[in-house]
Design a protein around this motif. Sequence first.
Motif, PDB file in Angstrom:
ATOM      1  N   ASN A  97       0.849  -1.201   0.000  1.00 31.63           N
ATOM      2  CA  ASN A  97       0.000   0.000   0.000  1.00 31.63           C
ATOM      3  C   ASN A  97       0.882   1.248   0.000  1.00 31.63           C
ATOM      4  OD1 ASN A  97       0.688  -0.965   2.685  1.00 31.63           O
ATOM      5  ND2 ASN A  97      -0.441   0.787   3.450  1.00 31.63           N
ATOM      6  N   TYR A 101      -2.985   6.305  -2.642  1.00 29.92           N
ATOM      7  CA  TYR A 101      -4.245   6.013  -3.328  1.00 29.92           C
ATOM      8  C   TYR A 101      -5.389   6.715  -2.606  1.00 29.92           C
ATOM      9  CZ  TYR A 101      -7.975   3.384  -5.597  1.00 29.92           C
ATOM     10  OH  TYR A 101      -9.087   3.033  -6.320  1.00 29.92           O
ATOM     11  N   PRO A 103      -9.513   7.072  -2.776  1.00 29.63           N
ATOM     12  CA  PRO A 103     -10.766   6.620  -3.399  1.00 29.63           C
ATOM     13  C   PRO A 103     -11.680   7.778  -3.784  1.00 29.63           C
ATOM     14  CG  PRO A 103     -10.772   6.136  -1.059  1.00 29.63           C
ATOM     15  CD  PRO A 103      -9.397   6.628  -1.386  1.00 29.63           C
ATOM     16  N   ASP A 138      -5.029  -2.175   1.332  1.00 32.01           N
ATOM     17  CA  ASP A 138      -6.247  -1.724   2.012  1.00 32.01           C
ATOM     18  C   ASP A 138      -7.392  -1.513   1.025  1.00 32.01           C
ATOM     19  OD1 ASP A 138      -5.289  -1.446   4.737  1.00 32.01           O
ATOM     20  OD2 ASP A 138      -4.063   0.204   3.983  1.00 32.01           O
ATOM     21  N   TYR A 139      -7.016  -1.163  -0.202  1.00 36.58           N
ATOM     22  CA  TYR A 139      -8.013  -0.868  -1.243  1.00 36.58           C
ATOM     23  C   TYR A 139      -7.901  -1.888  -2.371  1.00 36.58           C
ATOM     24  CZ  TYR A 139      -8.074   3.796   0.903  1.00 36.58           C
ATOM     25  OH  TYR A 139      -8.171   4.844   1.773  1.00 36.58           O
ATOM     26  N   GLU A 142      -6.375  -0.129  -5.385  1.00 36.91           N
ATOM     27  CA  GLU A 142      -4.916  -0.028  -5.414  1.00 36.91           C
ATOM     28  C   GLU A 142      -4.283  -1.382  -5.755  1.00 36.91           C
ATOM     29  OE1 GLU A 142      -2.946   1.247  -1.740  1.00 36.91           O
ATOM     30  OE2 GLU A 142      -1.632   2.513  -2.963  1.00 36.91           O
ATOM     31  N   THR A 169     -12.761  -4.235   2.419  1.00 41.64           N
ATOM     32  CA  THR A 169     -11.629  -3.365   2.092  1.00 41.64           C
ATOM     33  C   THR A 169     -12.064  -1.916   2.325  1.00 41.64           C
ATOM     34  OG1 THR A 169     -12.329  -3.056  -0.204  1.00 41.64           O
ATOM     35  CG2 THR A 169     -10.897  -4.951   0.254  1.00 41.64           C
ATOM     36  N   ARG A 170     -11.117  -1.010   2.341  1.00 46.16           N
ATOM     37  CA  ARG A 170     -11.455   0.389   2.598  1.00 46.16           C
ATOM     38  C   ARG A 170     -12.276   1.004   1.468  1.00 46.16           C
ATOM     39  NH1 ARG A 170      -9.367   2.152   7.270  1.00 46.16           N
ATOM     40  NH2 ARG A 170      -7.343   1.364   7.963  1.00 46.16           N
ATOM     41  N   ASP A 171     -12.280   0.357   0.300  1.00 44.94           N
ATOM     42  CA  ASP A 171     -13.171   0.840  -0.755  1.00 44.94           C
ATOM     43  C   ASP A 171     -14.438  -0.010  -0.867  1.00 44.94           C
ATOM     44  OD1 ASP A 171     -11.366  -1.076  -1.670  1.00 44.94           O
ATOM     45  OD2 ASP A 171     -10.943  -0.087  -3.572  1.00 44.94           O
TER      46      ASP A 171
END
Length: 327
Positions: A97, A101, A103, A138-139, A142, A169-171
Motif C-alpha cells: 500500500n 491512493y 478513493p 487496504d483498497y 490499489e 476493504t477500505r473501498d
Amino acid sequence: MGAEGYVFELERRGYIKAGPYVPEVVLDFPDAVKELHREFLRAGSEVMVALTYYAHREKLKVVGRENDLETMNRQAVRLANEVAREGDALVAGNICNTWAYDPQNVKASSSIVRAMYEEQLGWALEEGIDFVISETNDYLGEALIALEVIQQLKLPAMVTLATVQQNHTRDGYDYVEACKILVDHGADIVGLNCDRGPATMLPIIEHVRSAVSCYVAAQPVPYKTNAQYPTFESLRTSRGEQAFPLLLEPFLCNRFEMAEFARNARAVGVNYIGICCGGAPHYVRAMAEALGRTVPASKYSPAMELHPVLGAQVEEKHREFLADWKS
Ligand SMILES: [Zn+2]
C-alpha cells in the motif's frame, strides 16, 4: 512456505525506526538484512522477499531519503538474491500500500500509485526476481493497479489484502469478493497478509479458498487476536492502551500455536503459508516442521529429553498447553 515481518523484526533489532518504518537498513546495514534472510531461509522459507516494503517514493520523502530510492530498491533485491542462492529459494519483488491512493480521487491518485509501482518493480525486474508479492492492500482499487503493473512485466502475481476492517476493504469490497475480483483480473495467488492472527485470519481464508480456484496465500501475524479484537491494531493492554505497534509482546503466539496454524491452513487448502509482522525464525521453523519438513535449522530444534532437569515431558507439557488453549 514464506516468511515475512522483516520491518518489524529489524525494528526490534535496532535497525529500522518505528513510526516511518522505512527499510533504511537496506543501505545502512545490509548485513543485518542478509542475516535475517538467511535465518528465514534456514528456518524453511522457500521465498526470499526483497525488503522493499515502504521503500517507495511517498515513504522515503518522510525520512528525507527520496534520493536513495533507486539504490535502496536495487540493493534490497540484490541482498535477497544473494541469500536465495545459498539455498533453493525464490526471490519475490515486493510492493505494498502506498498511502497515495485516494478513493475520492481515483483517477489522479491512480497514476501516482502506478508510477510508484512501475519504478520499484522496474528496478526489481532488472536485478532479478521470480515473482511479485503485492501486499497489505487496504483498497481493492490499489491492488488492481499493482496487479496490472506486475502483469505488464509478465511476472507471476501474488496479491494479498490487509484486513484491518471487519469484513470489507477500505473501498467497500467484501474481502472474499475482492479476492475473486483479483482472480478474475488474472492474479496467480490471492489471499490475506498481516493485521490478523491465526484465529481471526483462518475463517476468512477458508471462504476465500472455497471461492477461488487459484493458489491461496495466508500470512497472519503471530498475535492472539480474537472475535472481540480481530486485528493486532485493535488489541488493548490490560490498562486499555492500544498495543499496536510497540506494546504487542504480551499477545505473541508461541511456536506451537503457529505450527498449529500451518497445519490448519494446509488442511483447508492454503497453498502459500507464511507469517507477517512479528514473525521470527523460530516460528517459521516450527511451521515448516509441522508441515512435515526438515529444514537446515532443524538441526537445532528442541530436544528437551537432553535437558538435565526438564526432560522430554516439558515439550509434552507445551503441547498439552496448546490443546487446552484450543479448547
Ligand atoms: Zn505485516
